[in-house]
Design an enzyme around this catalytic site. Structure first.
Site, short mmCIF file in Angstrom:
data_model
loop_
_atom_site.label_atom_id
_atom_site.label_comp_id
_atom_site.label_asym_id
_atom_site.label_seq_id
_atom_site.Cartn_x
_atom_site.Cartn_y
_atom_site.Cartn_z
N SER A 125 -7.36 -5.38 -25.95
CA SER A 125 -8.50 -4.48 -25.80
C SER A 125 -9.59 -4.79 -26.81
O SER A 125 -10.74 -4.42 -26.60
CB SER A 125 -8.05 -3.03 -25.96
N HIS A 146 -8.31 -7.35 -18.52
CA HIS A 146 -8.30 -6.11 -19.30
C HIS A 146 -8.24 -4.89 -18.40
O HIS A 146 -9.22 -4.57 -17.72
CB HIS A 146 -9.56 -6.09 -20.20
N GLU A 158 -11.30 -5.75 -16.08
CA GLU A 158 -12.29 -6.74 -16.53
C GLU A 158 -11.62 -8.12 -16.55
O GLU A 158 -10.56 -8.29 -17.17
CB GLU A 158 -12.80 -6.38 -17.94
N ASN A 196 -16.27 -1.23 -23.27
CA ASN A 196 -16.16 -0.69 -24.62
C ASN A 196 -17.43 -0.92 -25.43
O ASN A 196 -17.70 -0.21 -26.41
CB ASN A 196 -14.95 -1.27 -25.35
P1 NAI Z 1 2.46 -0.07 -26.45
O1 NAI Z 1 2.77 0.04 -27.90
O2 NAI Z 1 2.61 1.14 -25.59
O3 NAI Z 1 3.37 -1.23 -25.80
C1 NAI Z 1 3.52 -2.51 -26.38
C2 NAI Z 1 4.88 -3.03 -25.97
O4 NAI Z 1 4.97 -4.39 -26.35
C3 NAI Z 1 6.03 -2.31 -26.65
O5 NAI Z 1 6.97 -1.92 -25.67
C4 NAI Z 1 6.61 -3.34 -27.61
O6 NAI Z 1 8.01 -3.22 -27.76
C5 NAI Z 1 6.24 -4.62 -26.92
N1 NAI Z 1 6.11 -5.78 -27.81
C6 NAI Z 1 5.53 -5.82 -29.05
N2 NAI Z 1 5.55 -7.07 -29.51
C7 NAI Z 1 6.14 -7.84 -28.55
C8 NAI Z 1 6.42 -9.22 -28.44
N3 NAI Z 1 6.09 -10.08 -29.42
N4 NAI Z 1 7.00 -9.66 -27.32
C9 NAI Z 1 7.32 -8.81 -26.32
N5 NAI Z 1 7.08 -7.49 -26.38
C10 NAI Z 1 6.49 -7.02 -27.48
O7 NAI Z 1 1.00 -0.66 -26.36
P2 NAI Z 1 -0.05 -0.57 -25.16
O8 NAI Z 1 -0.90 0.63 -25.36
O9 NAI Z 1 0.67 -0.74 -23.88
O10 NAI Z 1 -0.97 -1.84 -25.45
C11 NAI Z 1 -0.55 -3.13 -25.14
C12 NAI Z 1 -1.75 -4.07 -25.16
O11 NAI Z 1 -2.72 -3.60 -24.22
C13 NAI Z 1 -2.47 -4.14 -26.50
O12 NAI Z 1 -2.99 -5.45 -26.66
C14 NAI Z 1 -3.60 -3.14 -26.33
O13 NAI Z 1 -4.68 -3.41 -27.19
C15 NAI Z 1 -3.96 -3.37 -24.87
N6 NAI Z 1 -4.64 -2.26 -24.21
C16 NAI Z 1 -4.27 -0.97 -24.46
C17 NAI Z 1 -4.94 0.07 -23.84
C18 NAI Z 1 -4.54 1.49 -24.09
O14 NAI Z 1 -5.34 2.40 -23.79
N7 NAI Z 1 -3.36 1.76 -24.59
C19 NAI Z 1 -6.06 -0.17 -22.90
C20 NAI Z 1 -6.30 -1.57 -22.64
C21 NAI Z 1 -5.64 -2.56 -23.31
#
Ligand code: NAI
Length: 509
Positions: A125, A146, A158, A196
């Site tokens: 993000s 994205h 995106e 954003n």
């Molecule tokens: P989250 O914390 O809910 O999920 C991340 C997951 O990735 C966790 O289940 C974790 O165990 C796993 N993980 C961490 N490191 C890992 C690795 N090296 N290999 C495999 N799995 C791994 O985070 P979320 O919110 O789902 O965000 C994920 C990505 O999406 C981030 O890059 C975030 O910036 C992006 N994003 C998030 C948004 C949001 O509103 N939450 C919106 C758009 C993008």
């Protein structure tokens, strides 16, 4: 490279199955694609699979899809124990922790696993797509994809070209985005991408004007809802997202743009972020919260029982003069028609971008009797007025009482170039134009992304065209002149179209 994004057996890998990853799995499986999913936390991918099943079952109960479709969608989802098992994938989407090194390490590992024509995509993000891909042996097949949270409800995706992304990759991702039942919008890598970036105009300008003492948080929110037509005010939005997300994202975008003043964060956000006063999630932010976690907005004061004897409306702004005079006539006000206000008349001015003080000084009006009314936006649901620092409260109350006399609420703010809504919307338009000027995205795509991704009533270009590019330009020019702050300098895309009197959507060949 020949890549068939429409192949029926398309297999998508999803790595990281948290909030975003599981949403991507859900739309991919429901969209008829095969999915392989994994997560570094043991059991997390299986939990996410169970979650997706629950969501799809709920959709079936509500009649959104058939039970047979749920069964076949679930059969298409496979849980694997590590990225090393992503070999069968045609596309792999990464949604792991937002950390550059972790993402680069994951893609380096993946590169050795998947076939040479497998597309690699990041759901980052806030990190640069170009930077994440820079360490790859084949950055040409790497791009951003994205999604927005919650993925199944937010239609926008995106598609981001990194500096070295090849065209076939982004074209394929556009097709895949549609197969995922999203609305894809293509852009080149930029801090904050598209949505954003535009969102900073809404929240940061609100923070700046509140910091400056123009108005309280709840009043800004009321004006932006009732006057600007936004579903949520900027402070309500920041509270819902949380200052722990909004503030760091703002600092990042500002610094990634080499301290571009348009994106300058504000102290009132940082202070709350540092104090843990984050909004709804911490039970306190710009608002207090009741036991049911509903924001408690301070009540609006009743309009004063005051009314002017005579009122004179400045003719300096032709449109504002006409609109306001018509409204006052309907209210039965006693309107003076002379070229100058009478000795005791309430003086109303209708600036576009100027503050009440500039109007009084430049038009040689009595600042003690001058009150400004915002006529740029429709006045049916709420009106915004402001006095000069020396406006007599008797005159300010008379203006307030008069403009509230038909039951429409009136917000009184302190002197401000562009009141509240003019300046916030002008910043949104200005940022939209700077995105178009830098060729990050097409104007129509910017509008589409902003309405889908941010739920704004209009995108920047539609706002500009509806309100008038020349007027938006005037708001910004006045702010720039009054504050002397390059934050408000009008973008050259906007300036040229405003000067030529053409639509902001006009493209150079
Ligand atoms: P989250 O914390 O809910 O999920 C991340 C997951 O990735 C966790 O289940 C974790 O165990 C796993 N993980 C961490 N490191 C890992 C690795 N090296 N290999 C495999 N799995 C791994 O985070 P979320 O919110 O789902 O965000 C994920 C990505 O999406 C981030 O890059 C975030 O910036 C992006 N994003 C998030 C948004 C949001 O509103 N939450 C919106 C758009 C993008």
């Amino acid at each position: 490279m020949k890549f068939d994004a429409n192949r029926p057996d398309l297999t998508i890998g999803v790595i990281g199955t948290g909030a975003m990853g599981r949403g991507i799995v859900q739309v991919a499986a429901a969209g008829g694609m095969n999915v392989l999913m994994t997560d570094s936390r043991p059991g997390a991918a299986q939990e996410a699979r169970d979650f997706v099943e629950k969501m799809l079952t709920r959709a079936a109960e509500k009649g959104g899809m058939s039970r047979e479709d749920v069964v076949s969608a679930m059969l298409r989802i496979g849980v694997v124990s590590s990225p090393a098992e992503m070999k069968p994938c045609h596309v792999v989407i990464e949604a792991i922790v937002e950390n550059l090194e972790a993402k680069q390490q994951l893609f380096a590992e993946l590169e050795n696993v998947v076939s040479p024509d497998c597309i690699l995509a990041t759901n980052t993000s806030s990190l640069s797509v170009t930077t994440i891909g820079a360490k790859l042996k084949t950055p040409q097949r790497f791009a951003g994809l994205h999604f927005f949270n919650p993925v199944p409800l937010m239609k926008l995706v995106e598609v981001i070209d990194g500096l070295r992304t090849e065209n076939w990759v982004s074209e394929a991702l556009m097709v895949i985005g549609r197969r995922l039942t999203r609305e894809p919008v293509r852009l080149t890598d930029a801090p904050g991408f598209l949505v954003n970036q535009v969102g900073r105009g809404f929240t940061l300008e609100a923070a700046h004007l509140a910091y400056e003492g123009v108005s309280g948080f709840a009043d800004v929110d009321r004006v932006m809802r009732d006057v600007g037509g936004f579903r949520m005010g900027p402070f309500e939005l920041m509270e819902l997202t949380g200052l722990d997300v909004t503030h760091p994202a703002s600092e990042l975008i500002y610094n990634q743009f080499f301290q571009e003043p348009r994106y300058r964060p504000n102290l009132i956000m940082r202070a709350r972020y540092e104090a843990g006063v984050l909004g709804r999630k911490s039970g306190k932010g710009f608002y207090d919260y009741d036991a049911e976690m509903k924001a408690i907005a301070p009540p609006e004061p009743a309009p004063p029982a005051a009314y002017p004897g005579h009122v004179w409306v400045s003719p300096a702004e032709h449109h504002g003069h006409a609109v306001l005079t018509e409204l006052l006539k309907k209210m039965g006000a006693s309107i003076e028609t002379g070229p100058k206000p009478g000795a005791n008349a309430l003086i109303l001015v209708t600036p576009i971008g100027d503050d009440a003080t500039s109007c009084a000084v430049e038009q040689e009006l009595d600042p003690k009797r001058t009150v400004a009314v915002d006529t740029l936006f429709p006045m049916a649901k709420r009106r915004t007025i402001m006095g000069t620092p020396v406006t007599d409260h008797v005159y300010r109350n008379a203006a307030h009482g008069l403009l509230a006399s038909d039951g429409v609420p009136v917000t009184v703010c302190r002197d401000s170039p562009g009141f509240i809504a003019q300046r916030i919307v002008a910043m949104i338009v200005n940022i939209g134009c700077s995105i178009a000027q830098s060729r990050t995205a097409q104007p129509s795509d910017i509008d589409k992304a902003v309405t889908l991704g941010l739920n704004y009533p209009n995108g920047p270009f539609k706002f500009g065209d509806v309100l008038g590019a020349e007027r938006i330009h005037r708001v910004l020019s006045s702010m720039y002149r009054i504050y002397g702050d390059p934050r408000y300098r009008p973008n050259i895309w906007l300036t040229r179209r405003a000067r030529l009197g053409v639509s902001l959507l006009t493209q150079e060949p």
